[in-house]
Design an enzyme around this catalytic site. Structure first.
Site, short mmCIF file in Angstrom:
data_model
loop_
_atom_site.label_atom_id
_atom_site.label_comp_id
_atom_site.label_asym_id
_atom_site.label_seq_id
_atom_site.Cartn_x
_atom_site.Cartn_y
_atom_site.Cartn_z
N HIS B 66 4.12 -5.22 -18.06
CA HIS B 66 5.16 -4.57 -18.87
C HIS B 66 4.93 -3.07 -18.91
O HIS B 66 3.81 -2.60 -18.66
CB HIS B 66 5.15 -5.13 -20.30
CG HIS B 66 3.83 -4.99 -20.98
ND1 HIS B 66 2.88 -5.98 -20.94
CD2 HIS B 66 3.29 -3.98 -21.69
CE1 HIS B 66 1.82 -5.58 -21.61
NE2 HIS B 66 2.04 -4.36 -22.07
N CYS B 67 5.97 -2.36 -19.27
CA CYS B 67 5.83 -0.92 -19.50
C CYS B 67 7.04 -0.39 -20.25
O CYS B 67 8.05 -1.08 -20.37
CB CYS B 67 5.67 -0.15 -18.19
SG CYS B 67 7.20 0.02 -17.28
#
Lengths: 163, 147
Positions: B66-67
């Site tokens: 994720h980011c």
């Protein structure tokens, strides 16, 4: 608990559905002269769980917490501005912890009679009901609740009355 | 919030033929970038930056890379299963076969956290995981997420 209600609490989380719920609650407060409180919960319980499950690093969790805290302030400020356009006085409240626990405590400590909350889509995954904060909230509170469907009509009505 | 609102069928990838962590991330980011007109290079850089801090391979065959990025306007999720097990540097050192890529805009941290919590909750169950991984079509994979 007063019947039908005198003190309304609306729960917002930054989603469009919760902003619809906020507008709806402001319109109700404007017409009924009920007291309106708005709560935003910084879900530190979810953050802790994500760290525990190794989805988040501790540092990442702290950074998200800070971001969410800023989001909360922004949304609550926006809520005040929206209420002002209808000459409705609101009390805003920012809390950290589990959404369900914080809202339950607020209801208990502030004699809230009606909870207004944004809805989710009707088509949903059964499994999500286990995790969804709004579903858990609705199941756990003991007062009347109003689930507001995210609908353009609400936004139009709110804007119209402002003119 | 629920997965139905967040995942699009075209962002569900079945039995990806990849052999490395980089390949799987590249395929997933490319899919989201192509389907939603996103900046692939910028996002991949962010995703890898996060992976370099610590792998998002949670263990038990699942990874949730994720980011956050300021080039995103909303939350995007890509779900993928791979044909082969992939070494993702997971905490339990086991290879991964199920991947959820979660991309979020900078100003929606609360929704990002709730989406990650939903996914983490979903994959806690071995039955759910098995259902998703055993999907034989894209349709089936999507339905196993939302049903």
């Amino acid at each position: 608990m007063k019947v039908p209600y005198e003190n309304i609490l609306v729960y917002i989380d930054g989603s469009e559905a919760s902003m619809s719920a906020l507008m709806y609650a402001i319109l109700i407060a404007e017409r009924t002269k009920c007291k309106l409180d708005v709560i935003y919960v910084i879900n530190t319980k979810a953050l802790q769980d994500l760290v525990k499950n190794h989805v988040f690093l501790q540092s990442e969790s702290l950074s998200y917490e800070k971001d969410i805290e800023e989001d909360a302030s922004r949304y609550l400020f926006h809520a005040k501005k929206m209420a002002k356009t209808k000459n409705v006085e609101i009390t805003t409240y920012k809390e950290k912890g589990s959404v369900v626990t914080c809202v339950q405590n607020y209801i208990k400590n502030n004699s809230i009679d009606l909870l207004v909350i944004g809805s989710q889509t009707s088509l949903r995954a059964r499994r999500d009901e286990v995790a969804s904060e709004t579903d858990r909230l609705l199941r756990s509170i003991s007062i009347a609740s109003l689930v507001v469907k995210d609908n353009q009509d609400i936004w139009d009505e709110f804007e119209k009355e402002k003119e | 919030m629920n997965l139905f609102e967040l995942v699009h069928k075209e962002d569900c990838l079945l039995n990806l033929e990849v052999n490395s962590k980089l390949e799987v991330l590249d395929k997933m980011v490319t899919t989201l970038a192509n389907n939603h007109n996103l900046d692939k290079n910028k996002i991949l850089e962010k995703v890898l930056e996060r992976e370099n801090q610590l792998s998002t391979g949670l263990g038990e065959g699942v990874a949730i890379p994720h980011c956050k990025s300021n080039c995103l306007d909303k939350l995007y999720i890509c779900v993928a299963t791979t044909k082969n097990e992939i070494d993702f540097d997971a905490l339990d050192e086991k290879p991964c076969k199920l991947f959820f890529l979660v991309l979020a805009p900078e100003n929606k941290s609360s929704l990002h956290v709730e989406a990650l919590a939903l996914i983490a909750n979903l994959v806690k169950s071995k039955i759910n995981k098995r259902l998703i991984i055993s999907s034989s079509t894209q349709e089936e994979l999507y339905e196993s997420l939302i049903d």
